[in-house]
Design an enzyme around this catalytic site. Structure first.
Site, short mmCIF file in Angstrom:
data_model
loop_
_atom_site.label_atom_id
_atom_site.label_comp_id
_atom_site.label_asym_id
_atom_site.label_seq_id
_atom_site.Cartn_x
_atom_site.Cartn_y
_atom_site.Cartn_z
N ARG A 161 1.39 -1.80 0.06
CA ARG A 161 0.20 -0.27 -0.09
C ARG A 161 0.93 1.00 0.38
O ARG A 161 0.48 2.85 -0.32
CB ARG A 161 -0.64 -0.40 1.66
CG ARG A 161 -1.82 -1.09 0.83
CD ARG A 161 -2.88 -1.07 0.15
NE ARG A 161 -3.75 -2.59 0.46
CZ ARG A 161 -4.22 -2.75 -0.23
NH1 ARG A 161 -4.05 -2.97 -2.21
NH2 ARG A 161 -5.28 -4.18 -0.04
N ARG A 222 1.88 -14.14 -2.46
CA ARG A 222 2.04 -13.69 -1.07
C ARG A 222 2.14 -14.27 0.06
O ARG A 222 2.93 -13.80 1.35
CB ARG A 222 0.65 -13.21 -0.96
CG ARG A 222 0.17 -11.88 -1.92
CD ARG A 222 -1.44 -11.77 -2.09
NE ARG A 222 -1.81 -11.15 -0.60
CZ ARG A 222 -3.23 -11.16 -0.43
NH1 ARG A 222 -4.40 -11.89 -0.86
NH2 ARG A 222 -3.33 -10.65 1.30
N LYS A 252 -2.62 -14.45 8.62
CA LYS A 252 -3.73 -14.44 7.76
C LYS A 252 -3.63 -15.96 6.93
O LYS A 252 -2.63 -16.04 6.78
CB LYS A 252 -3.99 -12.96 7.63
CG LYS A 252 -3.00 -12.81 6.24
CD LYS A 252 -3.48 -11.01 5.80
CE LYS A 252 -2.55 -10.33 4.74
NZ LYS A 252 -2.89 -8.83 4.13
N HIS A 253 -4.43 -16.33 6.61
CA HIS A 253 -5.93 -15.91 6.72
C HIS A 253 -6.41 -16.74 7.03
O HIS A 253 -7.11 -18.77 6.17
CB HIS A 253 -6.38 -15.56 5.41
CG HIS A 253 -6.69 -14.67 4.59
ND1 HIS A 253 -4.96 -14.92 3.43
CD2 HIS A 253 -7.03 -13.05 4.01
CE1 HIS A 253 -4.77 -13.71 3.02
NE2 HIS A 253 -5.50 -12.52 3.62
N HIS A 265 -12.53 -12.43 -2.98
CA HIS A 265 -13.49 -10.92 -3.47
C HIS A 265 -14.30 -11.04 -3.89
O HIS A 265 -15.22 -10.49 -3.98
CB HIS A 265 -11.74 -10.09 -4.01
CG HIS A 265 -10.92 -10.25 -2.71
ND1 HIS A 265 -9.72 -11.20 -2.84
CD2 HIS A 265 -10.51 -9.25 -2.38
CE1 HIS A 265 -8.63 -10.22 -1.92
NE2 HIS A 265 -9.55 -9.32 -1.85
N ASP A 338 -11.89 -10.96 8.32
CA ASP A 338 -11.23 -9.95 7.01
C ASP A 338 -12.38 -9.07 6.00
O ASP A 338 -12.80 -8.85 6.85
CB ASP A 338 -11.29 -11.34 5.25
CG ASP A 338 -9.59 -10.30 4.24
OD1 ASP A 338 -9.48 -9.94 4.42
OD2 ASP A 338 -9.57 -11.81 3.80
#
Length: 440
Positions: A161, A222, A252-253, A265, A338
């Site tokens: 980010r 990831r 996570k997750h 998602h 999440d």
């Protein structure tokens, strides 16, 4: 969303919203004309604070316990939520804030709803320069009556980010391939120190999933790898690195998103691991994270029918969040969902019911509900009706407040933007990039 084929890895736009971003760029569902009973607007005749856990007769109360004892039900429910705010400055007016929260600026959102936390995103116009981020986090924290957690998804690699503001470091898969947990610790420490310098107190990292499905569309690079025996020590070392820096870490997750071919998602993944398979394949990195004192664990919006035959995603499953995570693994830190705007958790129940069921399942923090006022009102109503007991509410709020106390959020508000991309950090990054040989 990541698409992984057997021959390579490709990136598409949805992943860039990240795992805790959900469908954040979609049109907001809250309407400005709705009447919202926010914590700040509750009448003076609201019920008195419920009894809170009391310390032993000989031990003084901690700051967290003192805070809890003075809270109303409205304040406590507010602590369960993590909000997205829009704008580069604490006083920046944005139409998205008005549409979602009925106010114009990030500061007004914090004052109206008193959330337990805020999460920053580039797509929410929160990130443009190091001085700007530091000023934004300072303004948000000053506006909050209770210490405010400010978090971000900074995994490094493809979910970054704060890129290009902070030191560029290899992604998890590249770090994992070095076989040296010390590299995971160094990377997390550098990242954590720079987040703390910007006023960010929690990183939604490390990824503790074991990417055993090469067609996984959302985890892929990831994760630290596909072998739980190698992934687990990397995760534990990363937790240590974040703690070295003084920031909270989130594994996570849970219970594991590594063996999916569906992106949560956009859909609801189903993983058919037996309990024995889960113990062998998915659990080891989470066990290691807990062993190293991880502050929080994030849930996965995945169905594991052999662990819970209800058909509910893990985020809404008492058998998984309470039975496995709390009871079997012994985790007593913060459980965060999440993002609740993701399709995987919204398929079966409405947004109000999802928020309530998450808490009943064992979650403590509700990340990014798509209709914030509705979710808040639903949880408050469940508390008042007794569906969520006040003891259960206090358990969650005390965990959240203890995290804040442990990570220094009751202390002075300070930032140090000049510490970002220090010579020492750049030297470590250069070494790690050379060792991984990828630069990504």
């Amino acid at each position: 969303m990541l698409k992984l084929g057997r021959g390579g890895i490709g990136l598409v736009a949805l992943l860039m919203t990240g795992c805790s971003a959900g469908l954040g760029a979609t049109a907001p569902s809250a309407r400005p004309s709705e009447t919202v009973t926010s914590p700040a607007s509750m009448p003076a005749s609201s019920p008195p604070p419920s009894p809170s856990p009391s310390p032993s007769a000989t031990a003084p109360r901690t700051r967290a316990e003192e805070t809890l004892a003075g809270m109303s039900d409205e304040d406590k429910v507010a602590q369960l939520f993590v909000a997205v705010v829009y704008g580069t400055g604490a006083d920046s007016s944005r139409k998205e804030n008005r549409a979602r929260y009925g106010v114009d600026t990030p500061v007004e959102v914090v004052k109206k709803y008193r959330p337990g936390g805020v999460i920053l995103f580039n797509w929410a116009d929160n990130i443009s320069s190091v001085s700007q981020v530091a000023a934004l986090t300072t303004g948000l924290r000053k506006a909050s009556a209770t210490p405010l957690v400010i978090g971000v998804d900074q995994e490094n690699g493809i979910v970054s980010r704060l890129s290009p503001l902070i030191t560029k470091l290899p992604g998890s898969l590249a770090i994992g391939r070095t076989g040296d947990p010390g590299n995971a610790r160094d990377s997390a420490r550098v990242t954590g120190e720079e987040l703390k310098a910007l006023g960010i107190s929690l990183d939604y990292a490390p990824v503790a999933d074991v990417n055993i499905n090469p067609r996984n569309p959302v985890i892929g690079p990831r994760a630290y790898g596909s072998d739980p025996r190698k992934v687990a020590p990397m995760v534990g070392a990363a937790v240590d690195g974040f703690h070295d820096a003084g920031v909270a870490s989130v594994a996570k997750h849970f219970p594991g998103h590594g063996d999916t071919s569906v992106d949560s998602h956009t859909g609801l993944p189903v993983i058919k691991h037996t309990l024995a398979q889960w113990e062998k394949l998915d659990a080891p990195p989470f066990r290691e994270a807990i062993k190293h004192g991880v502050d929080a664990i994030m849930t996965a919006h995945v169905v594991m029918p052999k662990l819970d035959p209800s058909g509910d995603p893990s985020t809404l499953s008492p058998k998984i969040l309470t039975g496995l995570l709390r009871d079997k693994l012994g985790f007593d830190g913060v459980v965060t969902t999440d993002a609740l705007d993701m399709a995987g958790v919204r398929k079966k129940y409405g947004d109000a019911e999802v928020a309530v069921r998450s808490i009943l399942a064992g979650a403590d923090m509700l990340l990014m509900p798509p209709d914030y006022p509705t979710a808040y009102e639903a949880v408050l109503k469940a508390v008042r009706s007794g569906r969520i007991t006040r003891d259960r509410l206090d358990q969650s709020v005390l965990r959240i407040l203890r995290l804040k106390e442990k990570r220094g959020l009751y202390g002075p508000i300070t930032t140090d933007p000049g510490a970002v991309k220090s010579a020492q950090h750049l030297k470590i990054a250069k070494r790690l990039l050379a060792e991984t040989g990828s630069g990504a």
